[in-house]
Design an enzyme around this catalytic site. Structure first.
Site, PDB file in Angstrom:
ATOM      1  N   GLN A 271      44.741  16.085  40.794  1.00  0.00           N
ATOM      2  CA  GLN A 271      45.203  15.463  39.292  1.00  0.00           C
ATOM      3  C   GLN A 271      46.575  16.028  39.284  1.00  0.00           C
ATOM      4  OE1 GLN A 271      43.821  13.515  37.275  1.00  0.00           O
ATOM      5  NE2 GLN A 271      41.978  13.077  38.249  1.00  0.00           N
ATOM      6  N   TYR A 303      33.435   8.596  45.267  1.00  0.00           N
ATOM      7  CA  TYR A 303      34.855   8.809  45.477  1.00  0.00           C
ATOM      8  C   TYR A 303      35.064  10.313  45.048  1.00  0.00           C
ATOM      9  CZ  TYR A 303      34.607   3.808  44.695  1.00  0.00           C
ATOM     10  OH  TYR A 303      34.120   2.438  44.782  1.00  0.00           O
ATOM     11  N   ASP A 379      34.116   8.069  40.152  1.00  0.00           N
ATOM     12  CA  ASP A 379      35.612   8.420  39.837  1.00  0.00           C
ATOM     13  C   ASP A 379      36.457   7.483  40.922  1.00  0.00           C
ATOM     14  OD1 ASP A 379      38.070   9.129  39.066  1.00  0.00           O
ATOM     15  OD2 ASP A 379      37.783  11.534  39.734  1.00  0.00           O
ATOM     16  N   CYS A 406      41.108   5.699  35.519  1.00  0.00           N
ATOM     17  CA  CYS A 406      42.319   6.040  35.306  1.00  0.00           C
ATOM     18  C   CYS A 406      43.320   4.718  35.002  1.00  0.00           C
ATOM     19  CB  CYS A 406      43.165   6.627  36.496  1.00  0.00           C
ATOM     20  SG  CYS A 406      42.851   5.763  38.009  1.00  0.00           S
TER      21      CYS A 406
END
Length: 450
Positions: A271, A303, A379, A406
Site C-alpha cells: 500500500q 489475491y 482484495d 480500489c
C-alpha cells in the site's frame, strides 16, 4: 488490492507505476466556456456544450471555466482542460503541487494530483458521490457512504489538512535528453518539477529532481527512477533501465504494521499511503462478522500478496485460525508463508485465483464442505474480481466475503454479480487512502441472502 486490465500481481508492480495514458492530439481544439455540473469517475468533471458531454479536467462542480478541447474525436463526448476559472467554487484552493496548477499550460501540468486544487473535505464528498453513483447505476443498490481520512495516529508525517506527505512509493521517468520528472497529466510527456509534495519527506530528500542527475542517468541508459520509503530502514533510490528483469533474489524490505512485520521484495506491491496498511487491517478486522466466523473453516485470503490481510484475520481470531492466502506471484507467496509463520493453520499458495477456485469447486462434493462456513477476504486488482471469479466463489457458498476495492466502478460491477448469485452487501466503508487524487478505497461485506 491487487482480469481484463489487470493490476500487476503483488510482488511485481513497479513502485509508483501508473496506467498508460493517451497521447495528446497534435492540434488543440476550440476553447469553450463551460458550466461544470458534476464529477465523473477518473477525476474529471462533467459539463455540456451544445448537447455534447465534455469531460473537463481541473474543474469543480458548480464552477464556470474556460477549457481547451484536447480530444474531439468522439461523437458523444469531448475531453478538455481548464485554462481559466471564471467563477470559482468556494472549495477551490491553491493547488498543493505548484507544478500541477491550472496556472500552468495544460501540457506542462504534472500528473498524479488531479484533485489537489480542491479542499480535502470536498474531495472526499466527490469520491463518495462517484462511489454512490456507481453502486446505483451498475450495482443496482442505493446506499449512503462517507469517505473517511486515515487516522493521523497511523500515518506520522502526513499532513491531515492538506493531504500531502503520504506517498511511500514514487516513480520518476528519465527522458532521452536526461530530463527527470513525472509524466504530465494524461500523457507520457516528462515534465520537470522542483517538488514532490505528495511524497513522504524521506523520498523528497533523495529525489533527483535536478537536470544534472538526469543527464548522468541517461548516459547509462536509465528510463525510470523508483523511490521507495519503507516504514523501517532508509529510503532507497533504484535506477531502472530498458529491459530490466527481476533478479532471482531481489532485494527485500520490511514493512511494519502495528506490532507485526512483513517482508517483501523492494519492488513488490505494498500500500502506497503511509497509513494505508494499518487502516485496511483495522477495516477488514471490523468488517468480518464474528457471528459468522469459524476458525476451523477453509478461510481464504484471495489475491493475498505477502499476507497483510490474512494476518489481520489471524490477529483478530487467534493463532489457531485456519486461513489460506492465494497469490499468483511466487515471490510474494514465498514471503507470505514466512510472514504468516505464527499461525498453525496458515498456508500460502501460488496460483491464479480463478484457477484456484476452479480446483476447489472441482474437489467439492457431497462429502466435503467446500467453503461453507468460511470467511473469504477478497482484495482483487483495480479491474475487480470479475464475473467468472465472483460466480465461482459464490457457488462455493462461503458464510461471508470481505471485499477490498480500489476502484468504485469495478466494485459496483462485482456487486451486481454478487447480488445475481444470492449475496447482498451488508456493510460498506470507504477510505481516502489517496488524498489529492480521485482514487478511493472501499471495504464491503457480502453474505448469502437467507
Amino acid at each position: 488490492m491487487a482480469n481484463s486490465r489487470r493490476r500487476p500481481a503483488r510482488g511485481t508492480r513497479p513502485a509508483g507505476a501508473r496506467r498508460p495514458a493517451p497521447a495528446r492530439p497534435a492540434e488543440p481544439g476550440p476553447v469553450l466556456e463551460l458550466d461544470v455540473e458534476r464529477i465523473a469517475h477518473g477525476g474529471v468533471a462533467v459539463a455540456r456544450h451544445e448537447g455534447r458531454v465534455v469531460f473537463v479536467a481541473d474543474a469543480i462542480p458548480g464552477e464556470r471555466v474556460r477549457a481547451q478541447v484536447t480530444d474531439a474525436g468522439h461523437d458523444r463526448f469531448w475531453r478538455a482542460e481548464t485554462v481559466e476559472v471564471l467563477d470559482a467554487s468556494p472549495d477551490r484552493r491553491e493547488h498543493v503541487w505548484a507544478e500541477a496548477s491550472v496556472d500552468r499550460a495544460p501540457e506542462d501540468r504534472a500528473g498524479g494530483a488531479e484533485f489537489g486544487h480542491i479542499v480535502l473535505r470536498r474531495q472526499r464528498e466527490l469520491k463518495a458521490d462517484v462511489l454512490r453513483d456507481a453502486l446505483a447505476r451498475m450495482g443496482g443498490i442505493e446506499r449512503e457512504v462517507d469517505v473517511r481520512g486515515v487516522d493521523p495516529a497511523l500515518a506520522p508525517g502526513v499532513d491531515p489538512e492538506s493531504g500531502t506527505g503520504w506517498r511511500t512509493r514514487v516513480r520518476l521517468h528519465v527522458g532521452a535528453e536526461g530530463a527527470v520528472g513525472p509524466y504530465a497529466a494524461r500523457s507520457h510527456r516528462i515534465v520537470p518539477v522542483a517538488s514532490l509534495p505528495l511524497a513522504v519527506a524521506e523520498i523528497e530528500s533523495i529525489a533527483p529532481l535536478g537536470a544534472d542527475r538526469g543527464t548522468a542517468d541517461a548516459d547509462v541508459g536509465a528510463t525510470a527512477i523508483d523511490l521507495v520509503a519503507p516504514s523501517t530502514g532508509a529510503a532507497e533510490l533504484v535506477i531502472r533501465t530498458a529491459g530490466d528483469r527481476r533478479p532471482e533474489h531481489p532485494p527485500t524490505i520490511v514493512e511494519r504494521v502495528g506490532e507485526r512485520s512483513f517482508t517483501l521484495d523492494r519492488g513488490g506491491f505494498w500500500q502506497v499511503h503511509r497509513g494505508a496498511a494499518a487502516t485496511l487491517t483495522r477495516a477488514v478486522q471490523a468488517a468480518v462478522d464474528p457471528g459468522r466466523f469459524d476458525p476451523d473453516a477453509e478461510n481464504q485470503d484471495l489475491y493475498g500478496g505477502v499476507g497483510l490481510l490474512a494476518a489481520a484475520v489471524g490477529d483478530r481470531f487467534g493463532p489457531s485460525t485456519r486461513i489460506t492466502t492465494v497469490e499468483a506471484d511466487a515471490r510474494a507467496t514465498e514471503h507470505a508463508g514466512a510472514n504468516l509463520a505464527d499461525w498453525i493453520g496458515a498456508r500460502a499458495v501460488t496460483d491464479r485465483v480463478d484457477r484456484y477456485l476452479d480446483r476447489l469447486a472441482g474437489a467439492a462434493d457431497a462429502s466435503t464442505r467446500g467453503l461453507r462456513g468460511a470467511t473469504v477476504v477478497l482484495d482483487p486488482p483495480r479491474a475487480g474480481a470479475g464475473r467468472a471469479v465472483v460466480e465461482r466463489l459464490t457457488e462455493l457458498r462461503p458464510a461471508q466475503v470481505v471485499y477490498v476495492a480500489c476502484d468504485p466502478v469495478a466494485l459496483a460491477r462485482d456487486v451486481a454479480t454478487f447480488r445475481a448469485t444470492g449475496y447482498e452487501i451488508e456493510a460498506l466503508d470507504a477510505f481516502d487512502l489517496f488524498p489529492n487524487t480521485h482514487h478511493v478505497e472501499a471495504v464491503a461485506r457480502f453474505a448469502a441472502i437467507v
